[in-house]
Design an enzyme around this catalytic site. Structure first.
Site, PDB file in Angstrom:
ATOM      1  N   HIS A 102      51.563  57.771   4.318  1.00 62.46           N
ATOM      2  CA  HIS A 102      52.286  56.979   5.325  1.00 62.46           C
ATOM      3  C   HIS A 102      51.998  57.432   6.745  1.00 62.46           C
ATOM      4  O   HIS A 102      52.394  56.766   7.694  1.00 62.46           O
ATOM      5  CB  HIS A 102      53.798  57.095   5.098  1.00 62.46           C
TER       6      HIS A 102
ATOM      7  N   CYS B 164      46.606  57.474   5.260  1.00 60.41           N
ATOM      8  CA  CYS B 164      45.643  56.395   5.007  1.00 60.41           C
ATOM      9  C   CYS B 164      44.912  56.066   6.314  1.00 60.41           C
ATOM     10  O   CYS B 164      45.538  55.997   7.375  1.00 60.41           O
ATOM     11  CB  CYS B 164      46.406  55.172   4.508  1.00 60.41           C
TER      12      CYS B 164
ATOM     13  N   HIS C 203      61.855  53.725   8.324  1.00 61.45           N
ATOM     14  CA  HIS C 203      60.842  53.857   7.275  1.00 61.45           C
ATOM     15  C   HIS C 203      59.906  55.007   7.650  1.00 61.45           C
ATOM     16  O   HIS C 203      59.595  55.221   8.823  1.00 61.45           O
ATOM     17  CB  HIS C 203      60.056  52.549   7.145  1.00 61.45           C
TER      18      HIS C 203
ATOM     19  N   GLU D 133      56.735  55.511   7.481  1.00 62.61           N
ATOM     20  CA  GLU D 133      55.543  55.201   8.294  1.00 62.61           C
ATOM     21  C   GLU D 133      55.939  54.985   9.753  1.00 62.61           C
ATOM     22  O   GLU D 133      55.267  55.480  10.678  1.00 62.61           O
ATOM     23  CB  GLU D 133      54.836  53.947   7.757  1.00 62.61           C
TER      24      GLU D 133
ATOM     25  N   SER E 268      52.147  50.883  -4.553  1.00 60.08           N
ATOM     26  CA  SER E 268      52.297  52.215  -5.143  1.00 60.08           C
ATOM     27  C   SER E 268      52.509  52.139  -6.658  1.00 60.08           C
ATOM     28  O   SER E 268      52.873  53.132  -7.279  1.00 60.08           O
ATOM     29  CB  SER E 268      53.454  52.967  -4.475  1.00 60.08           C
TER      30      SER E 268
ATOM     31  N   SER F  27      59.971  51.041  -2.521  1.00 59.49           N
ATOM     32  CA  SER F  27      58.680  50.510  -2.059  1.00 59.49           C
ATOM     33  C   SER F  27      58.885  49.317  -1.128  1.00 59.49           C
ATOM     34  O   SER F  27      59.297  48.237  -1.554  1.00 59.49           O
ATOM     35  CB  SER F  27      57.840  50.110  -3.275  1.00 59.49           C
TER      36      SER F  27
ATOM     37  N   CYS G 172      47.830  45.977   7.189  1.00 58.57           N
ATOM     38  CA  CYS G 172      46.594  46.407   6.508  1.00 58.57           C
ATOM     39  C   CYS G 172      46.055  45.314   5.579  1.00 58.57           C
ATOM     40  O   CYS G 172      46.808  44.469   5.093  1.00 58.57           O
ATOM     41  CB  CYS G 172      46.809  47.715   5.769  1.00 58.57           C
TER      42      CYS G 172
HETATM   43 FE1  SF4 Z   1      46.887  52.232   3.427  1.00 50.37          FE
HETATM   44 FE2  SF4 Z   1      47.815  49.730   3.400  1.00 50.37          FE
HETATM   45 FE3  SF4 Z   1      47.905  51.232   1.212  1.00 50.37          FE
HETATM   46 FE4  SF4 Z   1      49.506  51.801   3.267  1.00 50.37          FE
HETATM   47  S1  SF4 Z   1      49.552  49.946   2.012  1.00 50.37           S
HETATM   48  S2  SF4 Z   1      48.338  53.266   2.058  1.00 50.37           S
HETATM   49  S3  SF4 Z   1      48.148  51.272   4.964  1.00 50.37           S
HETATM   50  S4  SF4 Z   1      46.040  50.531   2.270  1.00 50.37           S
END
Ligand code: SF4
Length: 285
Positions: free
Chosen positions: A71, A93, A121, A123, A260, A216, A188
């Site tokens: 995150h 990521c 959150h 992130e 996830s 999630s 993303c």
């Molecule tokens: Fe990366 Fe998108 Fe997966 Fe988050 S949801 S880990 S930003 S690919």
């Protein structure tokens, strides 16, 4: 009952890479993961079995090696850990890293950073952790906090629905027509692919099942999107959470999963759905 699968679903490369990194580190010795590497209990249990413990804050870290999650983490948090003598590994990521870079670019242009996302959150906490001033926007009402800002730089949490993000950017421009607004789309690609794929799926099914843990964010967003598109939708963490009463009179079930969710959990849910029998009276057993 027929089960149709979304053509983009389940674990993304960012989460897979983070799990691989965590398991690799456990081969060298004990490691502490700071936060939830992935919002899935099965994967968390697998990591714990391999020797990776989870800590919710620095005070709980018991090992020298620390892994930061996919995150993303604020630079000052990472730096502080290094200064405290921890060996820090970062599984952020690259697509979250891109959001941090976008904010840097907008700041360099003298803009006030606006993050479209969910306050609190993990992130988003990482995105704002290095900022002195910022505004998090989750709904139209939050835009009022931007009154009086002349230059705005907007990014989005990577897992936000693109449609909602674009609506909020349009609402922002409408509310403050004289403001200089620059928007960088940081949702993303795996999130976009899963949302687009769900739109196609919804057209082909009576009901949608989203496989994803309760924590999630992107699974929750997929569930909300399916409902917004007019289909009943339920989010389940695993096959045991499926309820026969949801499937009365359902002929075709659409199946998707958050980023996830591991493949084997999706397969178990699919098998369970396929084993359900819809009787002529509409009853499911
Ligand atoms: Fe990366 Fe998108 Fe997966 Fe988050 S949801 S880990 S930003 S690919």
């Amino acid at each position: 009952m027929e089960v149709r699968m979304a053509d983009h679903m389940g674990m993304c490369f960012g989460v897979k890479d983070a799990i691989t990194m965590a398991l690799g580190l456990t081969q060298r010795g004990p490691v502490t993961i700071l936060g939830d590497l992935v919002h899935n209990d099965d994967v968390v249990a697998e990591l714990e079995d391999a020797g990776a413990t989870r800590a919710h804050g620095r005070a709980d870290v018991q090992t020298r090696t620390v892994l930061l999650t996919a995150h993303g983490t604020a630079r000052r948090v990472k730096l502080q850990l290094q200064q405290d003598g921890y060996e820090v590994h970062d599984a952020a990521c690259p697509l979250v890293h891109r959001v941090h870079q976008a904010i840097d670019k907008l700041l360099a242009e003298g803009r006030h950073p606006v993050i479209i996302g969910q306050a609190g959150h993990v992130e988003v906490r990482g995105l704002v952790g290095d900022l002195d001033a910022y505004t998090i926007v989750g709904r139209v009402g939050d835009l009022e906090a931007l009154e009086g800002r002349a230059r705005l730089g907007v990014v989005a949490q990577t897992t936000q629905p693109l449609e909602k993000v674009l609506e909020l950017v349009a609402a922002l421009r409408q509310r403050f027509p004289s403001a200089d607004v620059r928007f960088i789309d940081t949702v993303c690609q795996p999130t976009k692919d899963r949302q687009e794929s769900l739109r196609r799926l919804v057209a082909e099914c009576d009901l949608v099942i989203v496989v994803g843990g309760p924590e999630s964010n992107n699974s929750r967003k997929l569930t909300e999107l399916a409902r917004r598109l007019g289909r009943p939708a339920y989010q389940v963490a695993n096959a045991a959470e499926l309820r026969p009463e949801w499937f009365q009179d359902v002929q075709t079930v659409g199946l998707t999963a958050g980023t996830s969710t591991p493949d084997h959990v999706i397969s178990q849910v699919k098998a369970q759905l396929e084993s359900m029998r819809v009787h002529e009276c509409g009853r499911v057993s």
